[in-house]
Design an enzyme around this catalytic site. Structure first.
Site, short mmCIF file in Angstrom:
data_model
loop_
_atom_site.label_atom_id
_atom_site.label_comp_id
_atom_site.label_asym_id
_atom_site.label_seq_id
_atom_site.Cartn_x
_atom_site.Cartn_y
_atom_site.Cartn_z
N ASP A 90 -6.13 -35.43 0.84
CA ASP A 90 -4.87 -34.75 0.52
C ASP A 90 -5.28 -33.28 0.46
O ASP A 90 -5.97 -32.85 -0.47
CB ASP A 90 -4.35 -35.22 -0.85
CG ASP A 90 -3.03 -34.54 -1.18
OD1 ASP A 90 -2.89 -33.34 -0.92
OD2 ASP A 90 -2.14 -35.23 -1.70
N HIS A 91 -4.87 -32.51 1.47
CA HIS A 91 -5.46 -31.17 1.61
C HIS A 91 -5.11 -30.26 0.43
O HIS A 91 -5.76 -29.25 0.21
CB HIS A 91 -5.11 -30.52 2.95
CG HIS A 91 -3.71 -30.01 3.06
ND1 HIS A 91 -2.63 -30.81 3.33
CD2 HIS A 91 -3.20 -28.76 2.94
CE1 HIS A 91 -1.53 -30.08 3.37
NE2 HIS A 91 -1.85 -28.83 3.12
N LYS A 101 -3.28 -38.40 5.64
CA LYS A 101 -2.02 -38.92 5.16
C LYS A 101 -1.05 -39.08 6.34
O LYS A 101 -1.28 -38.45 7.35
CB LYS A 101 -1.44 -38.02 4.09
CG LYS A 101 -1.09 -36.63 4.60
CD LYS A 101 -0.48 -35.82 3.53
CE LYS A 101 1.01 -35.97 3.51
NZ LYS A 101 1.74 -35.26 4.58
N ASP A 120 6.50 -37.30 2.69
CA ASP A 120 5.63 -36.31 3.32
C ASP A 120 4.90 -35.44 2.29
O ASP A 120 3.73 -35.13 2.44
CB ASP A 120 6.49 -35.43 4.25
CG ASP A 120 5.66 -34.49 5.10
OD1 ASP A 120 4.56 -34.89 5.51
OD2 ASP A 120 6.11 -33.35 5.35
N LYS A 155 12.14 -28.20 3.21
CA LYS A 155 11.88 -27.38 4.38
C LYS A 155 13.06 -26.45 4.60
O LYS A 155 14.17 -26.72 4.17
CB LYS A 155 11.68 -28.26 5.61
CG LYS A 155 10.41 -29.11 5.49
CD LYS A 155 9.83 -29.42 6.84
CE LYS A 155 8.56 -30.24 6.74
NZ LYS A 155 7.36 -29.44 6.55
N GLU A 167 9.19 -24.56 1.57
CA GLU A 167 8.71 -24.07 2.87
C GLU A 167 9.85 -23.39 3.61
O GLU A 167 11.00 -23.82 3.49
CB GLU A 167 8.23 -25.24 3.72
CG GLU A 167 7.04 -25.95 3.15
CD GLU A 167 6.59 -27.08 4.07
OE1 GLU A 167 5.96 -26.78 5.09
OE2 GLU A 167 6.90 -28.24 3.77
N LYS A 176 -7.35 -26.90 -2.10
CA LYS A 176 -6.90 -25.53 -2.34
C LYS A 176 -7.55 -25.00 -3.62
O LYS A 176 -7.52 -25.68 -4.66
CB LYS A 176 -5.37 -25.47 -2.46
CG LYS A 176 -4.64 -25.81 -1.15
CD LYS A 176 -3.14 -25.66 -1.31
CE LYS A 176 -2.38 -26.24 -0.13
NZ LYS A 176 -2.30 -25.41 1.06
N HIS A 219 1.15 -34.77 -2.27
CA HIS A 219 0.73 -33.44 -2.72
C HIS A 219 1.28 -33.12 -4.12
O HIS A 219 0.56 -32.64 -5.00
CB HIS A 219 1.26 -32.35 -1.78
CG HIS A 219 0.82 -32.50 -0.35
ND1 HIS A 219 -0.37 -33.07 0.01
CD2 HIS A 219 1.41 -32.14 0.81
CE1 HIS A 219 -0.48 -33.06 1.33
NE2 HIS A 219 0.59 -32.50 1.84
N ARG A 230 -6.78 -40.23 23.44
CA ARG A 230 -6.47 -41.02 24.64
C ARG A 230 -6.56 -40.19 25.92
O ARG A 230 -6.96 -40.69 26.95
CB ARG A 230 -5.07 -41.61 24.52
CG ARG A 230 -5.07 -42.83 23.65
CD ARG A 230 -3.67 -43.18 23.23
NE ARG A 230 -3.13 -42.14 22.35
CZ ARG A 230 -1.94 -42.21 21.76
NH1 ARG A 230 -1.17 -43.23 21.98
NH2 ARG A 230 -1.53 -41.26 20.96
C1 BG6 Z 1 1.67 -31.58 5.13
C2 BG6 Z 1 3.04 -32.03 5.53
O1 BG6 Z 1 0.97 -32.60 4.51
O2 BG6 Z 1 1.78 -30.48 4.23
C3 BG6 Z 1 3.82 -30.90 6.16
O3 BG6 Z 1 2.95 -33.11 6.45
C4 BG6 Z 1 3.84 -29.71 5.24
O4 BG6 Z 1 5.15 -31.29 6.47
C5 BG6 Z 1 2.43 -29.37 4.79
O5 BG6 Z 1 4.41 -28.62 5.95
C6 BG6 Z 1 2.43 -28.28 3.74
O6 BG6 Z 1 1.11 -27.86 3.57
P1 BG6 Z 1 0.78 -26.38 3.07
O7 BG6 Z 1 -0.69 -26.37 2.89
O8 BG6 Z 1 1.28 -25.46 4.14
O9 BG6 Z 1 1.55 -26.24 1.80
#
Ligand code: BG6
Length: 520
Positions: free
Chosen positions: A201-202, A172, A259, A360, A240, A206, A264, A67
């Site tokens: 989904d990243h 996501k 989240d 977290k 984390e 990995k 994940h 935007r």
């Molecule tokens: C994201 C979440 O999808 O994954 C975050 O929204 C989280 O809250 C993150 O911190 C963790 O990813 P990674 O790759 O650092 O484990």
């Protein structure tokens, strides 16, 4: 615990293949929500790394859409992001050329009038660079804009063009419960065919996650013991040390279960538990993942616990509690920690408990999966153990370290030399990714962006999978929403989470492994 280290290296480094990736065809990647952190921290550094290793096509353009009224400063900002977050040297000769491929187009996501302008702009770039109509739309906006963007792309004929291949990558969270995920799937599939859709989904990008499949299915010795006859239980941890990092408004609506756990962690679970697919193609892999997720019975609410961090000390630094974070409700009931126990009702896994936890501001950053094996039927040695540090016989444990210090370790008992007794000491055989293959700077997105450009959906979530996982977690989310947590915050930042999480495991005589990370 005394441990002995054994390093594993590739048998012959000259045999390590250099990679045989395909290069995608010319194309434009259009990133919606490009002024957000994800683009600068992850997507652009990932694209630049692809460029460095020669995996981007010669004719390739990146158009950031958001935007804000930005101009050339967008490309400059992205260049700075590549340097900072991609650990790239400013003098890298490819950097300037790459920055010239980046442009910006201001657009209001829900204003149809702006999409006509976007189409004209994309056609102009396409013509100028001879791209041939290929487009990849990447939705990195707040989730409420996914549906309007998709609808507008459809209405402006950008989803099904007359020439070229078009795909859409959707970040996501994909929905916030079962009903909203179904509705979003419906809206997406009304405009795009499923084969054009890449729900990202990243975690699936990995290396260590993909390596779990290689470990299980490219080696003959593990599969025969990968079942209820030998495995006592499985723990999956995504811990984390970070807090919500300025994402208060997003996190308030999400919480740890939505989240991280629903997506994940369920992907990790599927890689550990699925049956061998007949091949590594998208359909075969998806079929096995869906089968194992479907075999999970509803999780009793008693088997799910939640927590929220208060202030504390993380990695030597004093940190504030969640409720004091920026733009967070001072009486928030959002969970920053979730743990649960689930089962898989199939022949391989019946009776094996799976414990999942994510949180977290925990003591240590570590994403790990540990497979604990049953003890031998008769423990003949610990009867004679002396009182030294090694007297306890510990069960065998295979640990996948997803991050950091990526690797795999196997714990087993060994005789302590030179003592007169048969003292048994746990030792660890360790495979360390970086030591074996060199440190990789890949962030998970490289692989996935490349696959999306190539049209390969194997490492993306399919609509069935997304819906099955929401169906599993929606009842817990609803129960939690209906009843405010009694005591929040219930864990200190820098601890291993709330006590109720320990009790969850104690009920079945188990204990969380808190000695995560490499034992060097
Ligand atoms: C994201 C979440 O999808 O994954 C975050 O929204 C989280 O809250 C993150 O911190 C963790 O990813 P990674 O790759 O650092 O484990």
């Amino acid at each position: 615990m005394a441990t002995v280290q054994m390093r594993v290296r590739p048998e012959d480094l000259s045999q390590v293949p250099k990679g045989s990736e395909r290069i995608p065809e010319a194309g434009i990647m259009v990133i919606f929500g490009a002024s957000g952190d994800l683009t600068k921290r992850k997507l652009l550094p990932a694209l630049f790394h692809l460029e460095q290793v020669g995996l981007l096509p010669k004719e390739f353009a990146i158009v950031g859409v958001a935007r804000r009224p930005l101009g050339d400063e967008f490309a400059a900002d992205m260049r700075a992001g590549i340097v900072e977050f991609g650990s790239v040297d400013t003098s890298d000769p490819k950097l300037n050329d790459f920055a010239r491929r980046i442009s910006y187009f201001p657009l209001k996501f829900d204003d149809p009038a702006d999409y006509a302008g976007l189409k004209t702009e994309l056609d102009r770039i396409d013509k100028e660079r001879g791209i041939g109509g290929n487009r990849l739309f990447y939705l990195a906006t707040a989730p409420e804009y996914f549906a309007p963007i998709i609808q507008n792309l459809g209405e402006h004929k950008m989803a099904q063009p007359r020439r070229g291949q078009v795909g859409v990558v959707i970040e996501k969270p994909f929905g916030h419960d079962l009903e909203s995920a179904r509705e979003l799937n419906h809206q997406v599939n009304a405009v795009f065919q499923e084969s054009q859709v890449f729900r990202i989904d990243h975690y699936l990008g990995k290396e260590t996650v993909q390596n779990m499949l290689v470990f299980r299915f490219a080696n003959g010795i593990f599969e025969p013991i990968w079942n209820r006859n030998y495995i006592d239980h499985v723990q999956i941890t995504a811990a984390e040390t970070l807090g919500v990092e300025g994402r208060g408004p997003f996190y308030e609506k999400a919480g740890a279960l939505r989240d991280v756990v629903q997506n994940h962690m369920m992907e990790l679970l599927s890689f550990v538990t699925m049956e061998p697919p007949s091949s590594f193609d998208a359909e075969a892999v998806r079929r096995e993942k869906v089968k194992v997720w479907r075999a999970i019975p509803p999780i009793p609410i008693l088997n799910a616990v939640r927590g929220q961090y208060g202030s504390g000390i993380v990695e030597g630094q004093k940190v504030i509690g969640y409720r004091d974070e920026e733009r967070v409700n001072p009486e928030s009931g959002t969970e920053t920690y979730a743990a649960l126990r689930l089962e898989i009702e199939n022949w391989r896994w019946a009776g094996v408990p799976f414990f999942l936890r994510a949180g977290k501001r925990l003591k240590k950053r570590a994403t790990e999966i540990s497979i604990q094996f049953k003890q031998p039927p008769l423990l003949i040695f610990n009867r004679m153990a002396n009182s030294g540090p090694c007297q306890e016989i510990q069960p065998n444990l295979i640990t996948f370290r997803i991050q950091p210090d990526e690797g795999i370790s196997l714990r087993f008992g060994a005789k302590v030399p030179t003592t007169p007794n048969m003292d048994v000491c746990p030792v660890i055989m360790d495979f360390d990714y970086a030591a074996a293959f060199g440190k990789s700077s890949a962030n998970g997105y490289e692989r996935l962006l490349l696959d999306a450009m190539l049209g390969d959906p194997t490492l993306f979530s399919h609509r069935d999978g997304v819906e099955i996982n929401w169906a599993l977690y929606t009842p817990i989310l609803e129960a939690w929403a209906a009843k405010s947590p009694e005591v929040f915050p219930n864990y200190f930042a820098g601890s291993w989470g709330p006590e109720c999480s320990d009790h969850l495991l104690e009920r079945t005589g188990h204990k969380w492994r808190n000695d995560l990370g490499r034992k060097a």
